[in-house]
Design an enzyme around this catalytic site. Structure first.
Site, mmCIF file in Angstrom:
data_model
loop_
_atom_site.group_PDB
_atom_site.id
_atom_site.type_symbol
_atom_site.label_atom_id
_atom_site.label_comp_id
_atom_site.label_asym_id
_atom_site.label_seq_id
_atom_site.Cartn_x
_atom_site.Cartn_y
_atom_site.Cartn_z
ATOM 1 N N ILE A 109 -1.270 -23.449 -20.787
ATOM 2 C CA ILE A 109 -1.057 -22.000 -20.760
ATOM 3 C C ILE A 109 0.206 -21.735 -19.936
ATOM 4 O O ILE A 109 0.444 -22.389 -18.910
ATOM 5 C CB ILE A 109 -2.273 -21.275 -20.116
ATOM 6 N N LYS A 164 -12.661 -31.000 -12.642
ATOM 7 C CA LYS A 164 -12.873 -30.090 -13.785
ATOM 8 C C LYS A 164 -14.073 -30.526 -14.641
ATOM 9 O O LYS A 164 -14.746 -29.683 -15.228
ATOM 10 C CB LYS A 164 -11.595 -29.992 -14.618
ATOM 11 N N TYR A 197 -7.796 -34.358 -10.637
ATOM 12 C CA TYR A 197 -8.043 -33.023 -11.225
ATOM 13 C C TYR A 197 -9.121 -33.051 -12.330
ATOM 14 O O TYR A 197 -10.052 -32.239 -12.300
ATOM 15 C CB TYR A 197 -6.703 -32.482 -11.738
HETATM 16 P P1 NDP Z 1 -1.554 -20.345 -10.983
HETATM 17 O O1 NDP Z 1 -1.145 -21.401 -10.020
HETATM 18 O O2 NDP Z 1 -0.496 -19.621 -11.749
HETATM 19 O O3 NDP Z 1 -2.482 -19.280 -10.266
HETATM 20 C C1 NDP Z 1 -3.546 -19.703 -9.465
HETATM 21 C C2 NDP Z 1 -3.869 -18.630 -8.459
HETATM 22 O O4 NDP Z 1 -4.950 -19.120 -7.654
HETATM 23 C C3 NDP Z 1 -2.697 -18.334 -7.533
HETATM 24 O O5 NDP Z 1 -2.575 -16.950 -7.372
HETATM 25 C C4 NDP Z 1 -3.117 -19.006 -6.230
HETATM 26 O O6 NDP Z 1 -2.649 -18.358 -5.079
HETATM 27 C C5 NDP Z 1 -4.620 -18.878 -6.308
HETATM 28 N N1 NDP Z 1 -5.266 -19.832 -5.410
HETATM 29 C C6 NDP Z 1 -4.933 -21.123 -5.178
HETATM 30 N N2 NDP Z 1 -5.734 -21.651 -4.246
HETATM 31 C C7 NDP Z 1 -6.589 -20.661 -3.871
HETATM 32 C C8 NDP Z 1 -7.631 -20.571 -2.916
HETATM 33 N N3 NDP Z 1 -7.948 -21.626 -2.136
HETATM 34 N N4 NDP Z 1 -8.307 -19.414 -2.799
HETATM 35 C C9 NDP Z 1 -7.978 -18.346 -3.552
HETATM 36 N N5 NDP Z 1 -6.981 -18.348 -4.461
HETATM 37 C C10 NDP Z 1 -6.295 -19.504 -4.612
HETATM 38 O O7 NDP Z 1 -2.581 -21.073 -11.968
HETATM 39 P P2 NDP Z 1 -3.073 -20.724 -13.456
HETATM 40 O O8 NDP Z 1 -3.168 -19.269 -13.642
HETATM 41 O O9 NDP Z 1 -2.279 -21.537 -14.389
HETATM 42 O O10 NDP Z 1 -4.530 -21.380 -13.397
HETATM 43 C C11 NDP Z 1 -5.710 -20.644 -13.212
HETATM 44 C C12 NDP Z 1 -6.896 -21.539 -13.517
HETATM 45 O O11 NDP Z 1 -6.782 -22.046 -14.843
HETATM 46 C C13 NDP Z 1 -7.016 -22.772 -12.612
HETATM 47 O O12 NDP Z 1 -8.372 -23.023 -12.340
HETATM 48 C C14 NDP Z 1 -6.427 -23.883 -13.466
HETATM 49 O O13 NDP Z 1 -6.932 -25.158 -13.123
HETATM 50 C C15 NDP Z 1 -6.906 -23.444 -14.837
HETATM 51 N N6 NDP Z 1 -6.133 -24.001 -15.949
HETATM 52 C C16 NDP Z 1 -4.801 -23.695 -16.117
HETATM 53 C C17 NDP Z 1 -4.113 -24.211 -17.187
HETATM 54 C C18 NDP Z 1 -2.665 -23.928 -17.449
HETATM 55 O O14 NDP Z 1 -2.089 -24.545 -18.355
HETATM 56 N N7 NDP Z 1 -2.021 -23.032 -16.730
HETATM 57 C C19 NDP Z 1 -4.769 -25.098 -18.157
HETATM 58 C C20 NDP Z 1 -6.159 -25.340 -17.894
HETATM 59 C C21 NDP Z 1 -6.816 -24.799 -16.819
HETATM 60 P P3 NDP Z 1 -1.318 -18.839 -4.307
HETATM 61 O O15 NDP Z 1 -0.218 -18.708 -5.325
HETATM 62 O O16 NDP Z 1 -1.210 -17.908 -3.164
HETATM 63 O O17 NDP Z 1 -1.561 -20.263 -3.918
#
Ligand code: NDP
Length: 258
Positions: free
Chosen positions: A189, A160, A156
């Site tokens: 988060i 990133k 990961y």
């Molecule tokens: P979530 O898993 O809560 O949400 C991610 C969303 O992205 C889901 O709705 C998922 O859909 C969708 N998704 C996954 N794969 C695909 C795809 N191939 N095409 C389109 N949509 C897709 O994650 P977060 O909200 O926590 O994370 C969002 C971003 O923030 C990510 O890039 C993550 O790496 C980054 N991030 C998050 C942190 C955290 O602590 N939460 C910290 C640092 C970075 P489905 O559920 O249908 O798979």
């Protein structure tokens, strides 16, 4: 209010978590928002909730960011309904945490397909239009894993780190055309992604407590707190911020030793 008035934004992975919070904040600030999400039903539900909450215009489009044609289709559908995309947020991402030497080829490819190719697919779908119009803002959701390493989280952080490289490279390529490309690096988060990680540990409650204990502010962040930064970068309030990354982690990544 109205900091994104008359703008059209597309947010990937907007069905839940940080993406949904960004889509909500954008709609509240007056943008028409395309929710580009893997699961159509989730996208439609979230789009309807946001429209009801904010009175804003939303459109749900099934999108798999790993597929170039799928992202291109989301952009085309969004543009058909709302007009040219002014703001793109490449938010969709997945955790792939492995031991490097036992990781499968599939784990490596899955991680890069979503976390890096997905960002590039978004950028290249909107860049031609933004470059032609001489305006646009792209916000890539990176991570504190973009510059810090936690053992056992491979690959990961490799993907990133790549998001920051892509942000800086494209930010410079198109700076003279007034297209800004920036990143946000969230720390922990409170989303399903984080809850899934805690739940995957032997003692989820202890894992959650350990995470909280590491935080200088003694709490983790809220999706809305990342969304505030996305609004700023997407808006005309950040006209000279380009090829940059804003960390949203309550100060955690500044700590050398606990
Ligand atoms: P979530 O898993 O809560 O949400 C991610 C969303 O992205 C889901 O709705 C998922 O859909 C969708 N998704 C996954 N794969 C695909 C795809 N191939 N095409 C389109 N949509 C897709 O994650 P977060 O909200 O926590 O994370 C969002 C971003 O923030 C990510 O890039 C993550 O790496 C980054 N991030 C998050 C942190 C955290 O602590 N939460 C910290 C640092 C970075 P489905 O559920 O249908 O798979």
């Amino acid at each position: 209010m109205n900091r994104l008035q008359r703008k059209v934004a597309l947010v990937t992975g907007a069905g839940r978590g940080i993406g949904a919070a960004i889509a909500t904040a954008f709609a509240r600030e007056g943008a028409a928002v395309v929710l580009a999400e893997l699961d159509l039903e989730t996208a439609q539900r979230t789009a309807a909730d946001i429209a009801a909450q904010t009175g804003g215009q939303t459109l749900a489009v099934q999108t798999d960011v790993t597929q170039r044609a799928s992202v291109q289709r989301a952009v085309s559908e969004g543009e058909k309904v709302f007009g040219p995309i002014d703001v793109l947020v490449n938010n969709a991402g997945i955790n792939v945490f492995c031991d490097p030497l036992t990781m499968t080829d599939d784990d490596w490819r899955r991680c890069f397909a979503v976390d890096l190719d997905g960002v590039w697919n978004g950028c290249r779908a909107v860049l031609p239009g933004m470059v032609e119009r001489g305006a646009g803002s792209i916000v890539n959701i990176a991570s504190t894993h973009s510059f810090k390493i936690i053992p056992g989280c491979f690959p990961y952080p490799v993907a990133k780190h790549g998001v920051i490289g892509l942000t800086r490279a494209l930010g410079i390529e198109y700076a003279a055309r007034n297209v800004r490309v920036n990143a946000i690096a969230p720390g922990y988060i409170e989303t399903q992604l984080t809850r899934d990680w805690w739940n995957g540990q032997t003692d989820p409650a202890a894992a959650q407590q350990a995470t909280l204990d590491l935080q200088p502010m003694k709490r983790i962040g809220k999706p809305e707190e990342v969304a505030m930064t996305a609004v700023f970068l997407a808006s005309d309030e950040a006209p000279f911020i380009n090829a940059s990354c804003i960390t949203v982690d309550g100060g955690r990544s500044a700590v050398y030793h606990d």
